[in-house]
Design an enzyme around this catalytic site. Structure first.
Site, PDB file in Angstrom:
ATOM      1  CG  HIS A  50      -2.026  -1.036   1.123  1.00  0.00           C
ATOM      2  ND1 HIS A  50      -2.680  -1.525   2.224  1.00  0.00           N
ATOM      3  CD2 HIS A  50      -2.565  -1.685   0.057  1.00  0.00           C
ATOM      4  CE1 HIS A  50      -3.580  -2.433   1.837  1.00  0.00           C
ATOM      5  NE2 HIS A  50      -3.516  -2.549   0.534  1.00  0.00           N
TER       6      HIS A  50
ATOM      7  CB  CYS B 163       6.398  19.196  -6.504  1.00  0.00           C
ATOM      8  SG  CYS B 163       7.695  18.524  -7.557  1.00  0.00           S
TER       9      CYS B 163
HETATM   10  P1  NAD Z   1      -7.066  -4.637  10.385  1.00  0.00           P
HETATM   11  O1  NAD Z   1      -7.192  -3.384  11.179  1.00  0.00           O
HETATM   12  O2  NAD Z   1      -8.178  -5.015   9.500  1.00  0.00           O
HETATM   13  O3  NAD Z   1      -6.806  -5.875  11.355  1.00  0.00           O
HETATM   14  C1  NAD Z   1      -5.858  -5.816  12.366  1.00  0.00           C
HETATM   15  C2  NAD Z   1      -5.679  -7.213  12.895  1.00  0.00           C
HETATM   16  O4  NAD Z   1      -4.615  -7.192  13.830  1.00  0.00           O
HETATM   17  C3  NAD Z   1      -6.895  -7.771  13.619  1.00  0.00           C
HETATM   18  O5  NAD Z   1      -7.147  -9.072  13.137  1.00  0.00           O
HETATM   19  C4  NAD Z   1      -6.451  -7.804  15.088  1.00  0.00           C
HETATM   20  O6  NAD Z   1      -7.030  -8.878  15.813  1.00  0.00           O
HETATM   21  C5  NAD Z   1      -4.970  -7.981  14.955  1.00  0.00           C
HETATM   22  N1  NAD Z   1      -4.161  -7.527  16.088  1.00  0.00           N
HETATM   23  C6  NAD Z   1      -4.428  -6.543  16.971  1.00  0.00           C
HETATM   24  N2  NAD Z   1      -3.425  -6.436  17.865  1.00  0.00           N
HETATM   25  C7  NAD Z   1      -2.496  -7.356  17.502  1.00  0.00           C
HETATM   26  C8  NAD Z   1      -1.231  -7.737  18.025  1.00  0.00           C
HETATM   27  N3  NAD Z   1      -0.719  -7.113  19.075  1.00  0.00           N
HETATM   28  N4  NAD Z   1      -0.552  -8.725  17.407  1.00  0.00           N
HETATM   29  C9  NAD Z   1      -1.063  -9.356  16.322  1.00  0.00           C
HETATM   30  N5  NAD Z   1      -2.258  -9.048  15.794  1.00  0.00           N
HETATM   31  C10 NAD Z   1      -2.959  -8.051  16.367  1.00  0.00           C
HETATM   32  O7  NAD Z   1      -5.688  -4.516   9.626  1.00  0.00           O
HETATM   33  P2  NAD Z   1      -5.268  -4.895   8.155  1.00  0.00           P
HETATM   34  O8  NAD Z   1      -5.697  -6.282   7.863  1.00  0.00           O
HETATM   35  O9  NAD Z   1      -3.849  -4.505   8.027  1.00  0.00           O
HETATM   36  O10 NAD Z   1      -6.143  -3.922   7.239  1.00  0.00           O
HETATM   37  C11 NAD Z   1      -6.212  -2.540   7.533  1.00  0.00           C
HETATM   38  C12 NAD Z   1      -5.706  -1.593   6.457  1.00  0.00           C
HETATM   39  O11 NAD Z   1      -5.365  -0.360   7.094  1.00  0.00           O
HETATM   40  C13 NAD Z   1      -4.458  -2.032   5.774  1.00  0.00           C
HETATM   41  O12 NAD Z   1      -4.671  -1.818   4.444  1.00  0.00           O
HETATM   42  C14 NAD Z   1      -3.343  -1.089   6.249  1.00  0.00           C
HETATM   43  O13 NAD Z   1      -2.664  -0.552   5.130  1.00  0.00           O
HETATM   44  C15 NAD Z   1      -4.035   0.065   6.865  1.00  0.00           C
HETATM   45  N6  NAD Z   1      -3.453   0.523   8.157  1.00  0.00           N
HETATM   46  C16 NAD Z   1      -2.103   0.584   8.335  1.00  0.00           C
HETATM   47  C17 NAD Z   1      -1.573   0.985   9.554  1.00  0.00           C
HETATM   48  C18 NAD Z   1      -0.086   1.041   9.706  1.00  0.00           C
HETATM   49  O14 NAD Z   1       0.631   1.333   8.753  1.00  0.00           O
HETATM   50  N7  NAD Z   1       0.429   0.731  10.913  1.00  0.00           N
HETATM   51  C19 NAD Z   1      -2.417   1.316  10.604  1.00  0.00           C
HETATM   52  C20 NAD Z   1      -3.791   1.267  10.386  1.00  0.00           C
HETATM   53  C21 NAD Z   1      -4.291   0.847   9.166  1.00  0.00           C
HETATM   54 ZN    ZN Z   2       6.231  17.979  -9.338  1.00  0.00          ZN
END
Ligand code: NAD
Ligand code: ZN
Length: 254
Positions: free
Chosen positions: A123, A152
């Site tokens: 992503h 930019c």
């Molecule tokens: P999601 O929010 O759908 O699911 C998160 C999962 O992590 C859940 O199943 C939950 O049970 C689990 N979880 C929570 N705490 C945990 C831990 N300590 N250890 C292991 N697992 C744990 O996340 P997703 O499937 O990544 O989808 C969300 C979208 O949002 C993605 O596309 C992502 O790009 C984006 N996102 C990214 C960030 C980041 O970069 N840190 C933060 C928020 C959302």
């Molecule tokens: Zn530019």
């Protein structure tokens, strides 16, 4: 009493040690213990902010309003996060030769900060900005976010974070590299992903179809658990990392 987590960690370690090509697939959950909340669910980011700021047409029409919120979430709040033990575990597994690549849905750069080298960012990455006109890329730490929206250096057009906004396509390189992991992996380790964001969520299903064994680390069941997971380690990733590395380092898991 039988410690089912311990049993499953040992089972997973044994599978990894006899594997040829192990790939990890990570999501927002792996960064929760670094203080970054997931987008959805209790305490999720979209409970506090309106997701429309990451809608491309809205962003282009309202760059200042969008950037004020983007700065607060992604650069003031996320920006302070540090890798946790789970990020470090995957970095260590790579350096010891047990892990070939990480496909991450996260945009927080924490895998790289933990030392992982082969990170496929499905992503994109929030630490890079991309020009909406000429495609020029700039590192966030070279940009002054005191003056919004950022422009930019080359063409003075609007800069956007280099992660995908709602409705945008997957970066081509990342997509192709992920397909090659799906084809080559004989083990897929899922960490902290619910499997609800398409098309990323298809990757583990495709890997399974190609014969990969699926190891899953998550405190909750997900869309994968009852469908394709072979070994389910029901735990917070950071809390079992040490134990996981120890199991891998143990000579014999029999
Ligand atoms: P999601 O929010 O759908 O699911 C998160 C999962 O992590 C859940 O199943 C939950 O049970 C689990 N979880 C929570 N705490 C945990 C831990 N300590 N250890 C292991 N697992 C744990 O996340 P997703 O499937 O990544 O989808 C969300 C979208 O949002 C993605 O596309 C992502 O790009 C984006 N996102 C990214 C960030 C980041 O970069 N840190 C933060 C928020 C959302
Ligand atoms: Zn530019």
């Amino acid at each position: 009493m039988l410690d089912i987590t311990k049993v499953n960690i040992e089972k997973a370690a044994k599978i990894i040690k006899s594997a040829k090509h192990v790939t990890a697939f990570t999501g927002a959950g792996i960064s929760v213990e670094s203080g970054i909340p997931p987008f959805r669910g209790d305490g999720g980011i979209w409970g506090k902010y309106d997701p429309k700021i990451l809608d491309l047409p809205y962003f282009l029409a309202n760059p200042l309003d969008s950037w004020i919120v983007i700065k607060e979430i992604f650069y003031e709040f996320f920006g302070k996060a540090k890798p946790n033990n789970a990020h470090k575990m995957l970095a260590e597994m790579e350096s010891l030769g047990w892990l070939k690549a990480i496909i991450t849905q996260n945009i927080d750069n924490l895998h790289q900060e933990a030392g992982s080298k082969n990170v496929i960012e499905f992503h994109g990455n929030s630490k890079i900005l991309v020009c909406t006109n000429c495609g020029n890329k700039e590192l966030i730490n070279k940009i002054n976010l005191g003056k919004l929206p950022p422009k930019c250096e080359k063409c003075k057009s609007l800069l956007k974070p280099d992660f995908i906004f709602f409705g945008e396509g997957i970066p081509q390189n990342a997509y192709q590299q992920s397909q090659s992991e799906v084809k080559n992996a004989d083990v897929f380790i899922l960490v902290g992903t619910s499997g609800s964001v398409i098309p990323a969520s298809y990757l583990p299903f495709e890997a399974k179809k190609n014969g990969a064994t699926i190891i899953e680390i998550n405190p909750e069941k997900t869309n994968y658990t009852d469908e394709i997971t072979d070994v389910f380690i029901r735990a917070k990733a950071g809390e079992i990392s040490q134990q996981f590395i120890e199991a891998l380092n143990t000579k014999n898991n029999d």
